[in-house]
Design an enzyme around this catalytic site. Structure first.
Site, short mmCIF file in Angstrom:
data_model
loop_
_atom_site.label_atom_id
_atom_site.label_comp_id
_atom_site.label_asym_id
_atom_site.label_seq_id
_atom_site.Cartn_x
_atom_site.Cartn_y
_atom_site.Cartn_z
N ASP A 151 0.87 -1.16 0.00
CA ASP A 151 0.00 0.00 0.00
C ASP A 151 0.92 1.23 0.00
OD1 ASP A 151 -2.15 1.64 -0.08
OD2 ASP A 151 -3.21 0.75 1.59
C1 BGC Z 1 -4.89 3.26 -0.14
C2 BGC Z 1 -5.05 2.21 -1.21
C3 BGC Z 1 -4.90 2.85 -2.56
C4 BGC Z 1 -3.56 3.54 -2.64
C5 BGC Z 1 -3.26 4.16 -3.97
C6 BGC Z 1 -3.64 4.09 -0.33
O1 BGC Z 1 -3.61 5.18 0.51
O2 BGC Z 1 -4.89 2.64 1.12
O3 BGC Z 1 -6.27 1.56 -1.07
O4 BGC Z 1 -5.04 1.90 -3.57
O5 BGC Z 1 -3.51 4.53 -1.65
O6 BGC Z 1 -3.99 5.29 -4.18
#
Ligand code: BGC
Length: 748
Positions: free
Chosen positions: A293
Site C-alpha cells: 500500500d
Molecule cells: C490506499 C489504497 C490505494 C492507494 C493508492 C492508499 O492510501 O490505502 O487503497 O489503492 O492509496 O492510491
C-alpha cells in the site's frame, strides 16, 4: 549522431542490395515463444538495477505539455528511460499513459512496458454506487456489470490495473473505509469480491484491467475504528471471518494483491511471511504479484518494526512482498542487498518474473499501446449506456429501512417540500474515490425530484449547515416550505467527503442540527420522508421516531438523484438489504449479526438476571444484517428439511414458501443461515450460507429450495484446514438475519 550515421549506412547497404548482418530477435521479443521462455530470456539480459526497477512504482502526474519542463517530472521520465520503474499510478488518460509508455518501450535499454495503476473503485468517469451500497443489491450480475463498465472506461484511458476490489470485512462504521468494502459477512463478501474481479478482469483484453485484492489482510479491524491503527486478529478469526473474501477474489483469478497498512501478530502485514508467503503463495497457490500500500514498506520504520530503509526493504522482500508503491525503499536498497548476499539474485528473479509474466500475458511487449486506441476514450467515457447501467445499479442499492403506514411511494401529484443541503450540493454527493468522475455531471436529488415531479411541484430549502451548527433561519425556511406542501422529503446524513480513507468518525450519527430540523418538520404534522446519504451505516435511533419513512441512499454516484426519485415515486420498488448492521448506539460498535452466543446470552440462562447485555440500551442493532423493506410485503411459511439427519458427503434440502402478500410486484432476497450448535471451536449464532433474489408478482407465492452440503457446514481451524464435525445444526431462512424460521438437523 552515431545513430544517424548507422541509419544512413544501413539504408545505403540496403539500397545496394548488400546483405546486412542482422542481430537475431531476442527471445523475449519473439511473440511465438511461451511466456516462461520469454521471461527467462529477459531476466538474463537485465541488470540487478533494472530488476529492482520492476519493483519500483512511482506516482505519476502529467508527462506532456508544461510537465515536460518540470524538473520533478523530468527526473521520473529519466528513471523510466533507465529502466528503473516498473509501474506507475495516477497517470491519467490515453495521451499521458501513451507518452510515458513510449519512453519505457522505445527509449529504455530493454523496452520493458509499464503497468498503469489507478484507484478505479466505483467507476472511472461514470460513477456507480459505492461498493458497500452496491453490495446491498444482492445482485451479483449487476455488480459484475458495474465493474465491467468501470474497466471499459478506465482501459480506454490507458489504465491497465486498478487497486480494487477491497475485500476487507469490517464491523465498524466508525472506519471510513467500510464504504469501499463488502460489509460484515465473509460468505456473501466472498461472492461479491469474486463478482468484482470477474467484471474488472475478464478476458484480459484491452477493455478490461487487472484487479488487485486489497488490503491483505485484516485491515478492516483497525482498533476503535481509527484509520491506520493497530489491528489484532486471531488465526481462527482470520481464517473463518477475514480471509474468505480475499481468497475468493484470488480464486476468481485476480492478478495482484495489495498489502495493507495494518499489523498481524505484531508484524506489519507487508512483512508478514505468514500472510504473504505461507498463506497467499503456498496455501492458496497465488501466482500473481503483490504491491505494497502507499508507502507501507517505509512505514514499517515508523511502526517500529524496521530499523531503517534498508531493513524495511529487506523485511518486506523476505516476507514475499514485491512492488513498492511510493516508499522508494525497495529500489534504493535491493541492489546493495543483493551485493551483500542478503537477497540472492535467484530470489529477485523469482519475484520479478511474476511481474514480467503478467506484462507478457497482457501482450504489452508485443502491443504496448493496445489500450491507447485513438478516439476510444472519447467514445467510451460517460456514454448513455453506462449511465443507464449506473442508474440500474443505484436503484438496486437503495435500502428502505422504514415505511410506516405505507408513507411511500409518493403520489406524483403530491407537492413536495424538499429539504436538505445535500439534496442540492453536488460536491457533497461524491466521496473520495471517484477517479475521473465529475460531480458537476451528477444528478442531484433536487434535479431528480424536479424531473420526476415537475419543478413546480418541488420547493427547496437547505435546512441545515454542513458544519453541524444550529441555524434557526434555515430551519424556519424549511418549515415554511413544509407547511405549503403535501409531504416533506428531507435529505439528511453526511457529506460524501466524509467517506473513505482517513475519514474515521468517533460518532457516526445524524448531526444534532439535522435532528433539530427533523423535530421542527415533524411538528408541522406533515408526512416526513428521510433520505439518508452516507458512506456507512449511521446511528438512526433518534431519527427513527421523527420520520415516517427512511430511505437509505448511501452514496450512489452519477445517477443518484434519478435513482432516489424512482424509489420515492414507486417507479422502482426497493429490493436492497443492508450488508452491515445499523448500530442502535455508538457504544454498541462493533455490532454484527454473526456474533457468538456467550455463556449468558439470555436472562433465563443461568445466573438469574445477569446476562450479556447493556443496562442502558438494547443489545440488538437498530436494523440487522440482511434487513430492507419493499413496498410490498412478504410472508415466509412452512420451512421443511428433506431429512432430519445428514451423513457426511450427502446433502439436505431446505424448502420454504415465500408469498407476496402486499400490493406491488417485487423482488425479495431470501436468506439462508446456519448454526453449528457445538464444535471444537465455538461457532457464531448464525452464518449466512445462501440467498436467492426472487421476483414475486403481487399475490404470487413460490417455493424456494436451498441445498445444504458439507462445504457450507465446515469451519476452519487456526491453520486454515477445514473442519467438519458431527452434531446439531440449525437452518434458518427469512428475509433478514433476525426474522427467520428455524429447523434443525443432525450431522452424523
Ligand atoms: C490506499 C489504497 C490505494 C492507494 C493508492 C492508499 O492510501 O490505502 O487503497 O489503492 O492509496 O492510491
Amino acid at each position: 549522431m552515431k545513430k544517424t550515421a548507422l541509419f544512413i549506412l544501413a539504408t545505403a547497404m540496403a539500397g545496394l542490395g548488400m546483405a546486412q548482418t542482422k542481430e537475431p530477435l531476442p527471445a523475449y521479443k519473439n511473440k511465438n515463444l511461451p511466456v516462461a521462455t520469454r521471461v527467462a530470456d529477459l531476466l538474463k539480459r537485465m541488470t540487478v538495477t533494472e530488476k529492482a526497477g520492476q519493483l519500483n512504482q512511482l506516482n505519476g502526474g502529467a508527462f506532456t505539455g508544461p510537465a515536460l519542463n518540470d524538473a520533478g517530472q523530468q527526473a521520473k521520465m529519466q528513471m523510466v528511460r533507465e529502466g528503473k520503474v516498473g509501474s506507475m499510478l495516477n497517470v491519467i488518460g490515453s495521451a499521458e499513459t501513451k507518452a510515458v509508455q513510449t519512453i519505457a518501450v522505445e527509449q529504455s535499454r530493454l523496452g520493458i512496458p509499464l503497468l498503469f495503476g489507478y484507484d478505479v473503485i466505483h467507476g472511472y468517469k461514470t460513477i456507480f454506487p459505492i461498493p458497500l451500497a452496491e453490495a446491498c443489491s444482492w445482485n451479483l450480475n449487476q455488480i459484475t456489470a458495474n465493474a465491467g463498465v468501470a474497466a471499459k472506461e478506465a482501459s480506454s484511458a490507458g489504465i491497465t490495473w486498478t487497486f480494487a476490489p477491497m475485500c476487507d470485512i469490517s464491523n465498524d462504521p466508525r472506519w471510513g473505509r467500510v464504504m469501499e468494502g463488502i460489509g460484515e459477512d465473509p460468505w456473501y463478501g466472498s461472492l461479491v469480491s469474486a463478482a468484482r474481479v470477474k467484471g474488472l478482469q475478464a478476458g484480459l483484453d484491452n477493455e478490461h484491467i487487472l484487479a488487485c485484492v486489497k488490503h491483505f489482510a485484516g485491515y478492516g479491524v483497525v482498533e476503535s475504528g481509527r484509520e491506520y491503527n493497530y489491528t489484532d486478529v486471531s488465526r481462527v478469526a482470520l481464517w473463518n471471518k477475514y480471509l474468505p473474501p480475499y481468497k475468493a477474489a484470488v480464486d476468481a483469478g485476480a492478478a495482484s494483491v495489495m498489502n495493507g497498512f495494518n499489523i498481524f501478530e505484531n508484524v506489519p502485514v507487508s512483512a508478514s511471511k505468514y500472510l504473504v508467503t505461507d498463506v497467499l503463495k503456498k496455501q492458496w497457490g497465488f501466482k500473481g504479484f503483490l504491491v505494497s500500500d502507499w508507502a507501507s514498506f517505509g512505514e514499517m520504520i515508523t511502526w517500529g518494526y524496521a530499523e531503517n530503509e534498508e531493513d524495511a526493504a529487506l523485511k518486506a522482500f523476505k516476507a514475499g512482498s514485491m512492488i513498492d508503491m511510493e516508499s522508494k525503499v525497495t529500489f534504493a536498497h535491493i541492489p546493495e542487498l543483493v551485493k551483500q548476499g542478503k537477497i540472492t539474485e535467484r530470489e529477485l528473479d523469482e519475484t520479478v518474473a511474476r511481474i514480467l509474466s503478467i506484462k507478457f500475458t497482457l501482450g504489452l511487449f508485443d502491443t504496448p499501446y493496445k489500450y491507447n486506441i485513438d478516439g476510444r476514450e472519447q467514445s467510451t467515457l460517460f456514454t448513455t449506456a453506462h449511465r443507464q447501467e449506473a442508474l440500474r445499479a443505484a436503484e438496486g442499492s437503495i435500502v428502505l429501512l422504514k415505511n410506516n403506514n405505507q408513507a411511500l411511494p409518493l403520489q406524483t401529484s403530491s407537492k413536495i417540500a424538499l429539504v436538505g443541503l445535500y439534496a442540492s450540493s453536488k460536491e457533497d454527493m461524491f466521496d473520495f474515490w471517484i477517479a475521473q468522475g465529475d460531480y458537476k455531471q451528477a444528478v442531484s436529488l433536487r434535479e431528480g425530484l424536479e424531473k420526476a415531479w415537475g419543478a413546480d411541484k418541488v420547493s427547496y430549502a437547505a435546512g441545515y449547515q454542513a458544519d453541524g451548527s444550529a441555524n434557526e433561519a434555515l430551519v424556519n425556511e424549511a418549515v415554511t416550505n413544509a407547511q405549503a406542501a403535501d409531504v416533506v422529503v428531507v435529505n439528511i446524513g453526511l457529506s460524501g467527503k466524509m467517506a473513505g480513507e482517513d475519514r474515521s468518525l468517533a460518532a457516526p450519527e445524524i448531526p444534532a442540527n439535522q435532528i433539530a430540523l427533523l423535530k421542527a418538520l415533524k411538528a408541522t404534522g406533515k408526512k416526513v420522508v428521510a433520505v439518508v446519504s452516507s458512506g456507512r451505516p449511521l446511528v438512526l435511533t433518534a431519527t427513527e421516531g421523527l420520520v415516517d419513512a427512511i430511505v437509505y441512499s448511501w452514496i450512489l454516484g452519477t445517477e443518484s438523484g434519478n435513482a432516489i426519485a424512482h424509489v420515492l415515486s414507486g417507479a422502482y420498488n426497493p429490493t436492497a438489504k443492508t450488508v452491515m448492521s445499523f448500530p442502535y448506539a455508538i457504544g454498541q460498535i462493533p455490532v454484527y449479526y454473526n456474533h457468538y452466543n456467550t455463556g449468558r446470552p439470555k436472562e433465563t440462562d443461568g445466573m438469574g438476571n445477569w446476562y450479556s447485555r447493556y443496562r442502558d440500551i438494547p443489545r440488538e442493532p437498530l436494523y440487522p444484517f440482511g434487513y430492507g423493506l419493499s413496498y410490498t410485503s412478504y410472508t415466509y411459511s412452512n420451512l421443511q428439511l428433506s431429512k432430519t439427519t445428514k451423513q457426511k458427503g450427502a446433502s439436505i434440502q431446505a424448502t420454504i414458501t415465500v408469498a407476496n402478500t402486499g400490493n406491488y410486484d417485487g423482488e425479495e432476497v431470501v436468506q439462508l443461515y446456519l448454526r453449528d450448535h457445538a464444535a471444537s471451536l465455538i461457532r457464531p449464532v448464525q452464518e449466512l450460507k445462501g440467498f436467492q433474489k426472487i421476483a414475486l408478482k403481487k399475490g404470487e407465492s413460490k417455493q424456494i429450495t436451498f441445498t445444504i452440503t458439507d462445504d457450507l457446514l465446515h469451519f476452519y481451524d487456526a491453520t486454515g484446514a477445514p473442519v467438519l464435525e458431527k452434531g446439531k445444526f440449525s437452518v434458518m431462512v427469512g428475509g433478514n438475519s433476525k426474522d427467520v424460521q428455524e429447523a434443525t438437523f443432525e450431522l452424523q
